[in-house]
Design an enzyme around this catalytic site. Sequence first.
Site, short mmCIF file in Angstrom:
data_model
loop_
_atom_site.label_atom_id
_atom_site.label_comp_id
_atom_site.label_asym_id
_atom_site.label_seq_id
_atom_site.Cartn_x
_atom_site.Cartn_y
_atom_site.Cartn_z
CE LYS A 138 -52.82 6.67 127.75
NZ LYS A 138 -53.55 5.83 126.77
CB SER A 194 -51.01 2.88 125.89
OG SER A 194 -52.21 3.62 125.63
CB SER A 207 -54.95 2.08 125.27
OG SER A 207 -53.84 1.63 124.55
N1 GLN Z 1 -51.94 -1.68 121.72
C1 GLN Z 1 -52.46 -0.96 120.60
C2 GLN Z 1 -51.36 -0.16 119.98
O1 GLN Z 1 -50.27 -0.26 120.41
C3 GLN Z 1 -53.58 -0.04 121.05
C4 GLN Z 1 -53.07 1.11 121.83
C5 GLN Z 1 -54.15 2.08 122.21
O2 GLN Z 1 -55.32 1.74 122.29
N2 GLN Z 1 -53.73 3.30 122.43
O3 GLN Z 1 -51.54 0.57 119.05
#
Ligand code: GLN
Length: 525
Positions: free
Chosen positions: A90, A165, A189
């Site tokens: 990532k 994400s 995410s």
């Molecule tokens: N969708 C959640 C957020 O926007 C979790 C994102 C994540 O796990 N990095 O914070």
Amino acid sequence: MAGNDLTRLRAHEMAAALRAGDVSARELLEASLARIRATDRPLHAWASLDEDGARDAAKAADRRLAAARGAGQEALAALPGLLGIPVALKDLVVTRGLPSTAGSRILGGFVGPYDAHIAERLAEAGAIVPGKTNMDEFAMGSSTEHSAWGPTSNPWDLTRVPGGSSGGSAAAVASYHVPLGIGTDTGGSIRQPAALCGVVGLKPTYGRVSRYGIIAFASSLDQIGPFGRDTRDAATLLQAIAGRDERDSTSAPIPVPDWSTELAANDDEAAGWLRGARIGLPRQYFVKGMEPGVEARVREAVAALESAGAIIVEVDLPHTDYGLATYYIIAPAEASANLARYDGVRFGYSEHEGDVLGNYLATRGRGFGAEVKRRIMLGTYALSAGYYDAFYLKAQKVRTLIKADFDAAFASVDALVAPTSPTVAFPLGARLDDPVAMYLSDACTLPVNIAGLPGLSVPCGLSDRLPVGLQFIGRAWDEGTLFHLGRAYEAITADAGWRRLDPADLGALEDPATPTPAERMAAHA
Ligand code: GLN
């Protein structure tokens, strides 16, 4: 073996072929790069590639393999499981000399001065990193649409999101670019994009993997974890990166088990693990707004586990409903502190307008996207003198209650089973104007981060021809039980028809006329 066939192999199959001398690391890498080149324009899973670095690493891996082959069976068996295997990172994993942007304009042009702990571990294991994958800016989002570099698509339906994400890594694994990928999971995410792309993803126990060199979002929630096309591969990847590291004081000195050896290769043996296993089914996880097709697949999976001998017990996690509110105080509060370092002086993007404050306002004003600014404002507000007790402190107290819910449930069961995401992949653009709808994507995953527990998502069939994810949640440090459950579920559904289906839009990826995700989004707007 031809290029396209090579990209279909799982990591453990690649490892066997490498040891047998049927294929070289160089050939595996070239097959992976060829597939990325041929299919990534309309997918946009990748943020950047490092072909030269990957080729050097593949050459080194082939030398290690040749030396071990010369030294005999024992030397071959002692080689690390990831030697010569392509792994996607990532774009928030810092690596020396390579761009690491976290999907943000404010880190455009930033080149890592050192390697993250997990990048070092992967290099030692001989894994090959072809490049970095696309993501929501600073990991804030559930769709990969909040990337400053444009969205990623879902290979099952190119008009839909891959989740987020870590959507780039999930899409790259699902599209056969690589067998393995790295994501981070602050509220879902890894698990949510794994579910939406039909691959396996694990969020480890908080403290299992060192966060040294990972661009931070919310430090008390962030964890790094693996994507794979099956549970054994995900376990092998976690094993390579887990364990105590002096440079992250929250990484725990807890031994890392040899999960990949523990997991049975034989399906009957793997399924046998279910007999007598006590699995809790949390009533509160069948949330309002859950799609009927998702609920049906999850309940069928639970019935299959039960038929194979598991004891399913309904349990209550009464504070589940407060998870979202708690998360959206704590995560933005920590983010507002973590993101204060992007001042236009030390990293990446920099604007010069008037005095120091002018530079600062221009850099942050143009460098951050809308969602990141929303989080910084939410977090700064929740931490401000007049509101700290009412919001931040209260959220910390509810955090304790949510954790206590899990502790109570684990007094009577070994693990929990639940949906990963309330819906299948949604259309590009569908939730962009409605942040709360986007936040609800993680209703079933956020509480796990709040409590610091491990969670695994495995594919459990399709609804509307799109993948559905089944989530197993475990006690702290008990990733092993989750891996056994995931592996057992794979064994009892090994003959299911949906397991033989490819992502429906793989063919369109190879058509040069297919529009890019950004073009598809523009056409919808
Ligand atoms: N969708 C959640 C957020 O926007 C979790 C994102 C994540 O796990 N990095 O914070």
